[in-house]
Design a protein around this motif. Structure first.
Motif, short mmCIF file in Angstrom:
data_model
loop_
_atom_site.label_atom_id
_atom_site.label_comp_id
_atom_site.label_asym_id
_atom_site.label_seq_id
_atom_site.Cartn_x
_atom_site.Cartn_y
_atom_site.Cartn_z
N MET A 185 0.83 -1.20 0.00
CA MET A 185 0.00 0.00 0.00
C MET A 185 0.87 1.25 0.00
N PRO A 186 0.30 2.41 -0.35
CA PRO A 186 1.08 3.65 -0.38
C PRO A 186 1.77 3.99 0.94
N ASP A 187 1.21 3.56 2.08
CA ASP A 187 1.84 3.87 3.36
C ASP A 187 2.96 2.89 3.72
N GLY A 188 3.26 1.95 2.81
CA GLY A 188 4.35 1.01 3.04
C GLY A 188 3.93 -0.31 3.64
N THR A 189 2.65 -0.50 3.93
CA THR A 189 2.18 -1.77 4.49
C THR A 189 2.25 -2.86 3.42
N ARG A 190 2.93 -3.94 3.73
CA ARG A 190 3.06 -5.07 2.81
C ARG A 190 2.15 -6.20 3.29
N SER A 191 1.39 -6.76 2.37
CA SER A 191 0.45 -7.83 2.71
C SER A 191 0.65 -9.01 1.79
N SER A 192 0.38 -10.18 2.32
CA SER A 192 0.35 -11.39 1.50
C SER A 192 -0.70 -12.34 2.03
N VAL A 193 -1.34 -13.06 1.12
CA VAL A 193 -2.32 -14.08 1.47
C VAL A 193 -1.97 -15.35 0.72
N HIS A 194 -1.74 -16.42 1.46
CA HIS A 194 -1.52 -17.74 0.89
C HIS A 194 -2.72 -18.62 1.23
N LEU A 195 -3.19 -19.37 0.26
CA LEU A 195 -4.23 -20.38 0.49
C LEU A 195 -3.64 -21.75 0.18
N LEU A 196 -3.65 -22.63 1.17
CA LEU A 196 -3.13 -23.98 1.02
C LEU A 196 -4.32 -24.95 1.03
N ARG A 197 -4.47 -25.72 -0.04
CA ARG A 197 -5.57 -26.69 -0.10
C ARG A 197 -5.01 -28.10 0.06
N PHE A 198 -5.70 -28.86 0.91
CA PHE A 198 -5.29 -30.24 1.19
C PHE A 198 -6.36 -31.21 0.69
N GLY A 199 -6.10 -32.50 0.89
CA GLY A 199 -7.02 -33.51 0.39
C GLY A 199 -8.37 -33.51 1.08
N SER A 200 -8.42 -33.06 2.32
CA SER A 200 -9.67 -33.00 3.08
C SER A 200 -9.44 -32.15 4.31
N VAL A 201 -10.51 -31.92 5.08
CA VAL A 201 -10.40 -31.13 6.29
C VAL A 201 -9.46 -31.78 7.29
N GLY A 202 -9.43 -33.12 7.34
CA GLY A 202 -8.56 -33.80 8.30
C GLY A 202 -7.09 -33.50 8.05
N TYR A 203 -6.67 -33.51 6.79
CA TYR A 203 -5.27 -33.22 6.46
C TYR A 203 -4.94 -31.75 6.72
N ALA A 204 -5.89 -30.86 6.42
CA ALA A 204 -5.67 -29.44 6.68
C ALA A 204 -5.48 -29.18 8.16
N GLN A 267 -8.35 -21.58 9.52
CA GLN A 267 -8.70 -22.95 9.21
C GLN A 267 -10.12 -22.97 8.65
N ALA A 268 -10.27 -23.41 7.38
CA ALA A 268 -11.59 -23.41 6.73
C ALA A 268 -11.72 -24.68 5.90
N GLY A 269 -12.19 -25.74 6.52
CA GLY A 269 -12.36 -27.00 5.80
C GLY A 269 -11.04 -27.53 5.30
N ASP A 270 -10.98 -27.86 4.00
CA ASP A 270 -9.76 -28.42 3.42
C ASP A 270 -8.70 -27.37 3.13
N THR A 271 -8.97 -26.12 3.47
CA THR A 271 -8.07 -25.01 3.11
C THR A 271 -7.59 -24.26 4.35
N LEU A 272 -6.31 -23.93 4.33
CA LEU A 272 -5.71 -23.10 5.39
C LEU A 272 -5.22 -21.81 4.76
N ALA A 273 -5.70 -20.68 5.27
CA ALA A 273 -5.25 -19.38 4.79
C ALA A 273 -4.18 -18.84 5.73
N VAL A 274 -3.17 -18.21 5.16
CA VAL A 274 -2.11 -17.59 5.93
C VAL A 274 -2.03 -16.13 5.49
#
Length: 300
Positions: A185-204, A267-274
């Motif tokens: 952003m213009p104020d220098g804030t750096r952001s990142s979003v990673h989405l990791l999808r696994f085989g099912s909610v159990g693996y996530a 933690q959202a089902g089979d997906t983990l957001a970072v």
């Protein structure tokens, strides 16, 4: 909060001048009839009577004009947003202006992740379409603009001693894809979003437990990005809660280095957001909470 977006409003306050009221010339009915017939006007009332009639006409016109102005003003304020009315506007609280969000289309016949029959809580939509878009004014990283990324690229945010156990945990948890978007952003804030999808909610959840010791023993207690090892988990109450998802929020406490890091696992089902935000000096609380909330809503 989708809470989606609040931006500062610019208000201009104008001075409204009272219109000059010009009273129409008052003519007695008998005189008007005579004039229309081309005859001389009949003898009328006294000069005092004519003056009274003229005064009444002037006040009647004034009441009509001011009544119209007042009604117009009331209607205008009723139709305006509260922030558009001078004196009632609220200052921006620092939120970013994100695009209007909507859930991506699903393949025909595919259920949503948290509906009956979807035991694995699988997100059938394209994972890249579930990434939060960058807000207005952001400079998007061309190497992380909503596409796929590798396991090693994702792990590069962690300390060298944390990467080997995390790599093994990813290999053991049937990781399928990683999508990423990053911006500044213009104020220098750096952001990142990673989405990791696994085989099912159990693996996530298994990989999430490798990151967060309090949720399952962890390979290393609460593994956080490099430079934020002392970050502490925070409680945000119900502000960012979405049914069937679970956010874990961290903030690097003072004293921190040249920049502050804020971090979240979702933690959202089979997906983990970072979600990560950092800024020289201090990373603002409001845009971080907004970003986590919106990303959480896209996954829920």
């Amino acid at each position: 909060m989708s809470e989606q977006r609040t931006v500062p409003e610019t208000e201009t306050e104008t001075d409204t001048e009272t219109p000059e009221v010009v009273a129409p010339e008052v003519v007695a009915p008998e005189a008007a009839d005579a004039a229309a017939a081309g005859l001389p006007a009949p003898p009328g009332g006294s000069g005092r009577s004519r003056r009274v009639l003229a005064a009444v006409a002037r006040w009647t016109a004034a009441v009509l004009v001011f009544g119209g102005v007042g009604a117009g003003t009331a209607a205008g304020i009723t139709a305006m947003e509260r922030t558009e009315v001078p004196g009632l506007a609220t200052e921006s609280d620092g939120r970013w202006e994100y695009p209007r969000l909507s859930l991506p289309a699903l393949p025909q016949g595919s259920p949503r992740p948290f509906t009956d029959g979807n035991e694995g809580e699988i997100h059938h939509a394209d994972l890249r379409a579930l990434l939060l878009p960058a807000p207005a004014g952001a400079a998007v990283d061309p190497k992380a603009n909503g596409g796929w990324t590798t396991r090693d690229a994702f792990l590069s945010a962690y300390g060298k001693e944390d990467r080997p156990p995390l790599a093994r945990a990813l290999d053991d948890s049937t990781l399928r894809h990683i999508a990423v978007r990053a911006w500044t952003m213009p104020d220098g804030t750096r952001s990142s979003v990673h989405l990791l999808r696994f085989g099912s909610v159990g693996y996530a959840e298994e990989f999430k437990d490798a990151l967060i010791a309090s949720e399952g023993g962890g390979v290393v207690p609460d593994i956080l990005p490099e430079g934020a090892a002392g970050a502490k988990m925070e409680t945000y109450g119900d502000d960012i809660d979405v049914p069937d998802t679970r956010p874990y929020i961290y903030q690097e406490p003072k004293p921190y280095g040249p920049e502050q890091i804020r971090w979240a696992y979702i933690q959202a089902g089979d997906t983990l957001a970072v979600v990560r935000q950092s800024r020289k000096g201090e990373a603002a609380h409001v845009p971080f909470q907004q970003t986590v909330t919106l990303q959480n809503q896209l996954l829920g």
